[in-house]
Structures are given as C-alpha cells and as structure tokens.
Scaffold this active site. Structure first.
Site, PDB file in Angstrom:
ATOM      1  N   LYS A 158      11.943 -15.441 -18.064  1.00 19.84           N
ATOM      2  CA  LYS A 158      13.282 -15.200 -18.587  1.00 19.84           C
ATOM      3  C   LYS A 158      14.021 -16.531 -17.838  1.00 19.84           C
ATOM      4  O   LYS A 158      14.034 -16.294 -16.718  1.00 19.84           O
ATOM      5  CB  LYS A 158      13.727 -13.646 -18.561  1.00 19.84           C
ATOM      6  CG  LYS A 158      13.001 -12.780 -19.337  1.00 19.84           C
ATOM      7  CD  LYS A 158      13.345 -13.244 -20.645  1.00 19.84           C
ATOM      8  CE  LYS A 158      12.548 -11.969 -21.637  1.00 19.84           C
ATOM      9  NZ  LYS A 158      12.689 -11.914 -22.844  1.00 19.84           N
ATOM     10  N   GLU A 214      12.915 -20.667 -25.794  1.00 19.83           N
ATOM     11  CA  GLU A 214      13.002 -19.576 -26.651  1.00 19.83           C
ATOM     12  C   GLU A 214      14.639 -19.389 -26.650  1.00 19.83           C
ATOM     13  O   GLU A 214      15.117 -18.974 -25.707  1.00 19.83           O
ATOM     14  CB  GLU A 214      12.315 -18.341 -26.400  1.00 19.83           C
ATOM     15  CG  GLU A 214      12.304 -17.631 -27.303  1.00 19.83           C
ATOM     16  CD  GLU A 214      11.282 -16.418 -27.272  1.00 19.83           C
ATOM     17  OE1 GLU A 214       9.938 -16.761 -26.879  1.00 19.83           O
ATOM     18  OE2 GLU A 214      11.646 -15.049 -27.245  1.00 19.83           O
ATOM     19  N   GLU A 240      13.643 -13.671 -33.412  1.00 19.22           N
ATOM     20  CA  GLU A 240      12.991 -12.346 -33.146  1.00 19.22           C
ATOM     21  C   GLU A 240      13.713 -11.271 -33.798  1.00 19.22           C
ATOM     22  O   GLU A 240      13.243 -10.139 -34.168  1.00 19.22           O
ATOM     23  CB  GLU A 240      12.808 -12.028 -31.871  1.00 19.22           C
ATOM     24  CG  GLU A 240      14.053 -12.048 -30.994  1.00 19.22           C
ATOM     25  CD  GLU A 240      13.674 -12.074 -29.524  1.00 19.22           C
ATOM     26  OE1 GLU A 240      12.991 -12.878 -28.873  1.00 19.22           O
ATOM     27  OE2 GLU A 240      14.232 -11.029 -28.616  1.00 19.22           O
ATOM     28  N   HIS A 290       7.141 -12.216 -32.449  1.00 22.63           N
ATOM     29  CA  HIS A 290       7.651 -11.597 -31.471  1.00 22.63           C
ATOM     30  C   HIS A 290       7.393 -10.162 -31.343  1.00 22.63           C
ATOM     31  O   HIS A 290       7.190  -9.407 -32.332  1.00 22.63           O
ATOM     32  CB  HIS A 290       9.288 -11.446 -31.600  1.00 22.63           C
ATOM     33  CG  HIS A 290       9.948 -10.768 -30.466  1.00 22.63           C
ATOM     34  ND1 HIS A 290      10.562  -9.508 -30.577  1.00 22.63           N
ATOM     35  CD2 HIS A 290      10.343 -11.081 -29.017  1.00 22.63           C
ATOM     36  CE1 HIS A 290      10.980  -9.005 -29.445  1.00 22.63           C
ATOM     37  NE2 HIS A 290      10.850 -10.090 -28.606  1.00 22.63           N
TER      38      HIS A 290
HETATM   39 MG    MG Z   1      12.787 -13.596 -26.951  1.00 25.04          MG
END
Ligand code: MG
Length: 373
Positions: A158, A214, A240, A290
């Site tokens: 992340k 992403e 997603e 996802h």
């Molecule tokens: Mg994501």
C-alpha cells in the site's frame, strides 16, 4: 429444485494488531457467509460483503422469506429483484445457486462453466502495509519477506496513507530487500491526484520488477486515468469497487486502464462478474480480479480466471495473477485451499470442490456484540 433452508454465518475476527491502507487501520476482519439447502439436500454457499449487523438483519427480515421456496433453475426470473435491492446480497445468493447447479450436474465449478483452460492460477501476496507502530516500514518489509519464504514472487503493498516521501522510503527499502527477486504492485486506494501520482515515476524509473500502479486516482476520474496512463511508467490498474459490468465501459472505451480488477462481491452476481472478465478480454486489457474480502469469493475468482483465454502468448500460459491476502486473518483458513510456490491448483471436485473447516466456522461466529463498521 426449490430452496428449503437458508442459514447465515456472520463471522468476526479481532486482529492482534490493527493494519491498514490509505483508508485507515482495521481492528478486525469480518465475513458473512450463507448456506442454501434445497429440498433434495443439495447445498450451496455464498459470501456477502457488508456490515455484519445490517446483513444479518436484512437476511432475517426479508431475504430468507424471499428465498424460501424459490426454484433454483428459475434464477433468471427472481434474482434480478434481489439485485435491484442489493448487489451485495445478490452476489452471495448467486454464488450459492451456482454451486447447487454444478453439484446437481455432478460437475466442478469450472466444468459447469465449460471447462478449465489453466489448471493452476498464479497468486500474488497482498498486504495492508500500515500499522500504528513507529517501525511500520520494517514490519511491512518483514511480512513481504515471510511471503517470499512461502514461495510468493509477486507482492502488492500500500501507498497513499503516508506522505509521498515516507511512502517512497518504504518502497525503495522494500525493493532493495527483494534484490530484484520479486515483482511489486503499489495500491494507492484512490488517494492521489494526477500530479502526485506522476511523482512516483521517479521511483518507477530507477528500479525495475514492477507489476502495476493500482487505483492512484478516484475511479470516476476517467479523464484523469487516461492522462495518467499516457505518462505513467507502470501499467495502471483499477475497478475493484465498480458495481456493474457496464460501469467498466467508460474506462475501457477511453483506454484509461491497462488492467481491470472486477470484484464479484461488488458486481451483484457470478454472471456479471464473469461477463466483466470477458469484457476486459474483448478490449485487450489484462484482468486481475480483486479478492480481498473472503476465501469463497477468492475461490470463485480463481475458478473464473482459470476459464479465461490466455492474455498473452509471451509469458508462460499467459494468465494474470489473483490477489491472495497474506495478512493475519483467521478467516483465510476456512476452506482447504492454499497456494504452493505462488500458484493455486483449481479444485476438480464436484461443486466448489473444497471442504469447509466447520470448527473454525463455529469458533469465528460473531457473538452479536456491537462494533463500529
Ligand atoms: Mg486495491
């Protein structure tokens, strides 16, 4: 073939240490499963996304009365009514119906869909990189190393939840530790504007072994994605949380994404999920579904991916990887399916072809205590 019984399994797992992404830290993981049983005793499981108290109330008050007595083979007549009310509820019911139909036919899920093109699917280890610890970067890198030791060679971490400089330090340190032995995707959870997202080119250009970038922007910003895709040094992935197959069209028609990431739990049903995957193939984009929420939706994603034609003739059998949650989460062990060497074999048994851990289902059952969504 009528539905006789509907059972709910609201499950809750309190994390030993909160972890999270650009949207904040999570103190728990939850999962809402349903089990449909027909008059003939055929069983189908489903998974619904949402807040447990709300899902449980919805099922007890009107979904279970609605489902009782419905004919499984008349799904096309009545499932749209449920989809209009709630995509999350309909997605779970749709999964259960699919399993019942495959089981009745004596087929595995993939054979019910016409057969498997890929007998195993690559998976990447997916992380929630942030925590409340001062040493969150080191902890994050240690987690990636644990997945590497378990055989993974592709990882998603992340960004977007700290300053650009702090995130950059984390990602550079991670790449140095991996020593080009693994590929990395960055997931910003829609937290940047175009200008900030493009600052990452500085990092992308001086290291290699990347997978994709992403959801750097809010997914509604189609023009922003198109602009970003023209200038970013990595493929751009997203989608997603898109709610329908049709909602992928503006992004695909505008050439705004390299990779689409449909999620069955958001798309209201197995068929719309599979249609989204094939839509991506028609537009020539890559597809990596996802699958963060639960093991059953991940199993459906793996099986659906295994029926797709290859994306490329150039890379092995040319099938894109599926997300595999590698964080502390007891819900992940509810079904007997684990990766080996970064690959998951597609179950061949009748129906979903895996066993549920009944003891764990009982142990993780939500006790009804209130908690914050
Ligand atoms: Mg994501």
């Amino acid at each position: 073939m009528q539905i006789e019984k509907v059972e709910t399994f609201p499950l809750f797992y309190h994390l030993e240490e909160p972890y999270g992404d650009a949207n904040g830290l999570k103190a728990y993981r939850s999962l809402f499963l349903i089990r449909l049983v027909t008059h003939a005793g055929i069983v189908g499981w489903g998974e619904c996304k949402g807040w447990l108290p709300q899902l449980e109330t919805q099922f007890q008050q009107w979904v279970i009365p609605f489902l009782r007595g419905k004919h499984v083979m008349e799904e096309a007549r009545w499932l749209p009514l449920l989809q209009q009310e709630s995509a999350a509820l309909a997605a779970g019911v749709s999964m259960a119906l699919t399993e019942i139909k495959a089981t009745c036919a004596g087929l595995s899920l993939v054979d019910w869909w016409g057969g498997c093109r890929h007998e195993q699917i690559p998976v990447y280890a997916s992380f929630q990189s942030y925590s409340g610890r001062i040493d969150w970067m080191e902890r994050s890198i240690e987690r990636v190393e644990s997945a590497f030791d378990a055989g993974f060679r592709q990882f998603k971490v992340k960004v977007g939840g700290r300053t650009f400089c702090e995130d950059k330090k984390h990602i550079r340190a991670l790449q140095e530790r991996l020593c080009e032995a693994g590929e990395v995707a960055l997931d910003a959870n829609q937290s940047y504007d175009v200008g900030t997202a493009l600052k990452w080119n500085e990092v992308f250009s001086d290291q290699c072994h990347w997978m994709w970038f992403e959801e750097p922007l809010p997914i509604q910003q189609v023009d922003g994605y198109r602009l970003l895709r023209q200038h970013a040094l990595l493929p751009i992935a997203g989608g997603e949380r898109l709610p329908t197959t049709a909602s992928f069209l503006p992004l695909l028609q505008e050439g705004a994404l390299d990779i689409i990431q449909p999620d069955l739990l958001h798309l209201g049903g197995v068929e719309s999920f599979r249609q989204s995957l094939y839509l991506g193939r028609h537009f020539g984009t890559r597809i990596t579904p996802h699958t963060y929420d639960g093991p059953l939706s991940r199993l459906y994603a793996l099986c659906a991916q295994s029926t797709l034609p290859a994306w490329s003739k150039m890379q092995g059998d040319g099938i894109e990887p599926i997300e595999w949650d590698w964080m502390e989460n007891s819900l992940n062990q509810l079904i007997s399916l684990m990766p080996e060497g970064g690959q998951v074999p597609i179950p061949q048994g009748t129906g979903i072809g895996v066993e549920w851990d009944e003891e764990r289902l009982t142990y993780l059952r939500w006790d009804g205590r209130s908690f914050t969504p």
